[in-house]
Design a protein around this motif. Sequence first.
Motif, PDB file in Angstrom:
ATOM      1  N   THR A 344       0.818  -1.220   0.000  1.00  0.00           N
ATOM      2  CA  THR A 344       0.000   0.000   0.000  1.00  0.00           C
ATOM      3  C   THR A 344       0.851   1.269   0.000  1.00  0.00           C
ATOM      4  O   THR A 344       0.336   2.372  -0.097  1.00  0.00           O
ATOM      5  N   GLY A 345       2.163   1.106   0.176  1.00  0.00           N
ATOM      6  CA  GLY A 345       3.045   2.275   0.199  1.00  0.00           C
ATOM      7  C   GLY A 345       4.435   1.827   0.615  1.00  0.00           C
ATOM      8  O   GLY A 345       4.688   0.624   0.761  1.00  0.00           O
ATOM      9  N   TYR A 346       5.332   2.768   0.758  1.00  0.00           N
ATOM     10  CA  TYR A 346       6.718   2.420   1.106  1.00  0.00           C
ATOM     11  C   TYR A 346       7.199   3.272   2.272  1.00  0.00           C
ATOM     12  O   TYR A 346       6.703   4.368   2.500  1.00  0.00           O
ATOM     13  N   ARG A 347       8.209   2.749   2.959  1.00  0.00           N
ATOM     14  CA  ARG A 347       8.970   3.577   3.896  1.00  0.00           C
ATOM     15  C   ARG A 347      10.392   3.664   3.366  1.00  0.00           C
ATOM     16  O   ARG A 347      10.995   2.673   2.962  1.00  0.00           O
ATOM     17  N   SER A 348      10.899   4.876   3.354  1.00  0.00           N
ATOM     18  CA  SER A 348      12.247   5.089   2.859  1.00  0.00           C
ATOM     19  C   SER A 348      12.872   6.234   3.635  1.00  0.00           C
ATOM     20  O   SER A 348      12.243   7.298   3.787  1.00  0.00           O
ATOM     21  N   LYS A 349      14.056   6.019   4.160  1.00  0.00           N
ATOM     22  CA  LYS A 349      14.770   7.060   4.926  1.00  0.00           C
ATOM     23  C   LYS A 349      13.872   7.657   6.012  1.00  0.00           C
ATOM     24  O   LYS A 349      13.796   8.876   6.171  1.00  0.00           O
ATOM     25  N   GLY A 350      13.136   6.790   6.709  1.00  0.00           N
ATOM     26  CA  GLY A 350      12.298   7.247   7.813  1.00  0.00           C
ATOM     27  C   GLY A 350      11.018   7.949   7.402  1.00  0.00           C
ATOM     28  O   GLY A 350      10.283   8.456   8.249  1.00  0.00           O
ATOM     29  N   GLN A 351      10.738   7.962   6.090  1.00  0.00           N
ATOM     30  CA  GLN A 351       9.525   8.652   5.647  1.00  0.00           C
ATOM     31  C   GLN A 351       8.581   7.711   4.932  1.00  0.00           C
ATOM     32  O   GLN A 351       9.025   6.757   4.300  1.00  0.00           O
ATOM     33  N   ALA A 352       7.289   8.028   5.026  1.00  0.00           N
ATOM     34  CA  ALA A 352       6.294   7.224   4.324  1.00  0.00           C
ATOM     35  C   ALA A 352       6.039   7.822   2.940  1.00  0.00           C
ATOM     36  O   ALA A 352       6.039   9.046   2.770  1.00  0.00           O
ATOM     37  N   HIS A 353       5.846   6.942   1.945  1.00  0.00           N
ATOM     38  CA  HIS A 353       5.550   7.384   0.571  1.00  0.00           C
ATOM     39  C   HIS A 353       4.350   6.603   0.060  1.00  0.00           C
ATOM     40  O   HIS A 353       4.314   5.391   0.208  1.00  0.00           O
ATOM     41  N   ASP A 354       3.405   7.298  -0.556  1.00  0.00           N
ATOM     42  CA  ASP A 354       2.247   6.565  -1.068  1.00  0.00           C
ATOM     43  C   ASP A 354       2.315   6.362  -2.583  1.00  0.00           C
ATOM     44  O   ASP A 354       1.386   5.876  -3.197  1.00  0.00           O
ATOM     45  N   HIS A 355       3.413   6.768  -3.181  1.00  0.00           N
ATOM     46  CA  HIS A 355       3.594   6.515  -4.615  1.00  0.00           C
ATOM     47  C   HIS A 355       5.089   6.368  -4.895  1.00  0.00           C
ATOM     48  O   HIS A 355       5.913   6.785  -4.084  1.00  0.00           O
ATOM     49  N   PRO A 356       5.438   5.766  -6.044  1.00  0.00           N
ATOM     50  CA  PRO A 356       6.853   5.517  -6.324  1.00  0.00           C
ATOM     51  C   PRO A 356       7.656   6.820  -6.402  1.00  0.00           C
ATOM     52  O   PRO A 356       7.226   7.791  -7.034  1.00  0.00           O
ATOM     53  N   MET A 357       8.800   6.817  -5.751  1.00  0.00           N
ATOM     54  CA  MET A 357       9.631   8.009  -5.754  1.00  0.00           C
ATOM     55  C   MET A 357      10.419   8.086  -7.055  1.00  0.00           C
ATOM     56  O   MET A 357      10.788   7.072  -7.642  1.00  0.00           O
ATOM     57  N   ALA A 358      10.728   9.305  -7.462  1.00  0.00           N
ATOM     58  CA  ALA A 358      11.552   9.493  -8.666  1.00  0.00           C
ATOM     59  C   ALA A 358      12.975   9.001  -8.418  1.00  0.00           C
ATOM     60  O   ALA A 358      13.642   8.519  -9.332  1.00  0.00           O
ATOM     61  N   ASN A 359      13.428   9.108  -7.183  1.00  0.00           N
ATOM     62  CA  ASN A 359      14.779   8.655  -6.838  1.00  0.00           C
ATOM     63  C   ASN A 359      14.800   7.129  -6.821  1.00  0.00           C
ATOM     64  O   ASN A 359      14.337   6.482  -5.885  1.00  0.00           O
ATOM     65  N   CYS A 366      13.687   0.802  -0.622  1.00  0.00           N
ATOM     66  CA  CYS A 366      12.594   1.126   0.312  1.00  0.00           C
ATOM     67  C   CYS A 366      12.034  -0.141   0.949  1.00  0.00           C
ATOM     68  O   CYS A 366      12.280  -1.253   0.497  1.00  0.00           O
ATOM     69  N   GLU A 367      11.249   0.063   2.006  1.00  0.00           N
ATOM     70  CA  GLU A 367      10.541  -1.055   2.644  1.00  0.00           C
ATOM     71  C   GLU A 367       9.080  -0.982   2.247  1.00  0.00           C
ATOM     72  O   GLU A 367       8.364  -0.064   2.677  1.00  0.00           O
ATOM     73  N   PRO A 368       8.604  -1.936   1.454  1.00  0.00           N
ATOM     74  CA  PRO A 368       7.184  -1.906   1.109  1.00  0.00           C
ATOM     75  C   PRO A 368       6.325  -2.181   2.341  1.00  0.00           C
ATOM     76  O   PRO A 368       6.702  -2.992   3.194  1.00  0.00           O
ATOM     77  N   GLN A 369       5.211  -1.494   2.439  1.00  0.00           N
ATOM     78  CA  GLN A 369       4.275  -1.696   3.549  1.00  0.00           C
ATOM     79  C   GLN A 369       3.146  -2.591   3.043  1.00  0.00           C
ATOM     80  O   GLN A 369       2.499  -2.257   2.047  1.00  0.00           O
ATOM     81  N   TYR A 370       2.937  -3.702   3.707  1.00  0.00           N
ATOM     82  CA  TYR A 370       1.973  -4.674   3.197  1.00  0.00           C
ATOM     83  C   TYR A 370       0.724  -4.770   4.047  1.00  0.00           C
ATOM     84  O   TYR A 370       0.746  -4.567   5.249  1.00  0.00           O
ATOM     85  N   GLU A 371      -0.324  -5.176   3.341  1.00  0.00           N
ATOM     86  CA  GLU A 371      -1.577  -5.522   3.976  1.00  0.00           C
ATOM     87  C   GLU A 371      -1.829  -6.971   3.542  1.00  0.00           C
ATOM     88  O   GLU A 371      -1.613  -7.293   2.379  1.00  0.00           O
ATOM     89  N   ASP A 372      -2.233  -7.846   4.464  1.00  0.00           N
ATOM     90  CA  ASP A 372      -2.435  -9.257   4.095  1.00  0.00           C
ATOM     91  C   ASP A 372      -3.918  -9.583   3.969  1.00  0.00           C
ATOM     92  O   ASP A 372      -4.710  -9.225   4.845  1.00  0.00           O
ATOM     93  N   LEU A 373      -4.247 -10.294   2.936  1.00  0.00           N
ATOM     94  CA  LEU A 373      -5.634 -10.751   2.756  1.00  0.00           C
ATOM     95  C   LEU A 373      -5.638 -12.275   2.663  1.00  0.00           C
ATOM     96  O   LEU A 373      -4.692 -12.861   2.122  1.00  0.00           O
ATOM     97  N   PRO A 374      -6.683 -12.911   3.149  1.00  0.00           N
ATOM     98  CA  PRO A 374      -6.744 -14.369   3.025  1.00  0.00           C
ATOM     99  C   PRO A 374      -6.939 -14.793   1.568  1.00  0.00           C
ATOM    100  O   PRO A 374      -7.671 -14.136   0.826  1.00  0.00           O
TER     101      PRO A 374
END
Length: 427
Positions: A344-359, A366-374
Motif C-alpha cells: 500500500t506504500g513504502y517507507r524510505s529514509k524514515g519517511q512514508a511514501h504513497d507513490h513511487p519516488m523518482a529517486n 525502500c521497505e514496502p508496507q503490506y496488507e495481508d488478505l486471506p
Amino acid sequence: MPVVICVGGQWGDEGKGKVVDLLAETAAMVVRSQGGNNAGHTVVVGEREYRFNLIPAGILHPKTTCIIGNGVVLDPRVLLSEIEALEAAGADLANLVISERAHMIMPYHPVLDRLEEQARGDDRLGTTYRGVGPAYSDKVRRIGFRVGDLQKLRFLEKKLEFVLPLKNDILGKLYGAPPFEVAAILEEYTGYARRLERFIQDTFPLTHGALARGEEVVLEGAQGTMLDLDLGTYPYVTSSYPSAGGCLAGSGIGPRHVRQTLGVYKAYTTRVGYGPFPTELTDGLGDRLREVGHEYGTTTGRPRRVGWFDAAVARYSVALNGIDAVALTKLDVLDDLETIRICTGYRSKGQAHDHPMANISHLKHCEPQYEDLPGWRASTAGARRYQDLPPAARAYVERLEALLQAPVTHISVGAARDQTIIRAGGR
Ligand code: IMP
Ligand code: MG
C-alpha cells in the motif's frame, strides 16, 4: 466519444493483448501507438495461440482495421516475418495499415543496442536488444528513417549516405565493430519497400474518418506506465511513452475523443529487465508464481521477475493515465495461495511514501508496507460471472478497487477468450 485507450498500469505484460482482442470485437479500428518489437502479446483463440510483436492484437477480427501508428518504431524484417506467420495461420491481413510516419529500425540499431548495453556493464538496463532505444534516439536527433521513406528510394539512399558515416564512426571508433554499407542496406530496404507497399498509407483520413463517423477506435499501448520514458523508473525504462498521453500522440488523436481509459493490471506484478521493483519475491513463492503464471517473456523468453500487487504503483498509474476502469488479469494465478499481500506504500529514509519516488535508489531500497488478505484456495478458472468468484477473491478485487479508486470492470481468469468476467460498467 468513440476512443477507448488501453494502457498497461505496471511494467508491461499485463495482458493487454487479450483485452485489446476483446475490445476489438466491437471496434472499427485498433491503433498500436508506440513501442516496437520489444513488445509481445499472446492471444489464445480456441486451440490456437497467436503471438504478436508489432501487429495490433485486433487483427484476428476480420472487420477491424488495424493500424501501426506514427508513434511506433518498426523493424521491417520482423514485421514481414510476423505477417508471414499470421498468414500461414490463416489470418487475413487485408485490414492491416502502416502509418507512413512510423519510424523504422535500421540494421545498425540492434547492433548498437547490444554494444551500448555492454558498455554499461553492471548498470545495464536489460533491454530486449531489438534496437528500439537507438531507433527512438535517432528519431529525436532527426536522423531517423520513416516508413514513408520506403516510397522514396532516392531520398532514402541520400539519407543513408549522410547517416551511415555517423553510425560507422561510432561503431568503428568507439566499439571496434564492422561498418555498414549504403548499397547493402539500400538493397535490403528496397526489398522491404516492395513487400510492405500494400500496407503503407497516410493514416490521418482513416483515423479521423472513423472518429467523424462515431466509430469505435481502440488505442493499444505497449509496455506499461512504469516503463514510460518520463513517468517510469528512469533510466530503467523503454524509450517511448506507454502512458495514455503517449497513446494519443502515437496515433494522432486528441483527448476530446476519449470515452474511456482502461488500465490493464495483473493481479500481481511482474517486470522483465533490471531496475527497482519494491514488491519483488526472490524466494520459492516467486518461482512458484512464475511457473503457474507462465511468466517468461513473449519476445525474449527471459524469466520475468515476479512480486505482489503494488497498489502504490497502481494508484500512481491510475492517476497519471486518468484510468477510469480497470481490467484485472491472471487472477487465477493466485488461486492456491494461503495469504495474498498488497503493497500500500513504502517507507524510505524514515519517511512514508504513497507513490513511487523518482529517486530510483530510494525506490530500490525502500521497505514496502503490506496488507495481508486471506487467499481463496479454489479454482477461479471456470468463473464467468462476478458472483461465481469465491468471496475471498471478490474481497481481494474490492480491496484493489478501494486502493486504486477505480472500478474493476474486467477480470481475466485464464488465457481463453471466454475466461473473462465483465462487470457492470464494462462492455
Ligand atoms: P527496450 O524497450 O528494449 O529498450 O528495453 C528497456 C526495458 O523495457 C527493459 O527492461 C525491457 O525488458 C523492458 N521492456 C521493453 N518492452 C517490454 C514489454 O513489452 N514488456 C515488458 N518489458 C518490456
Ligand atoms: Mg508482453
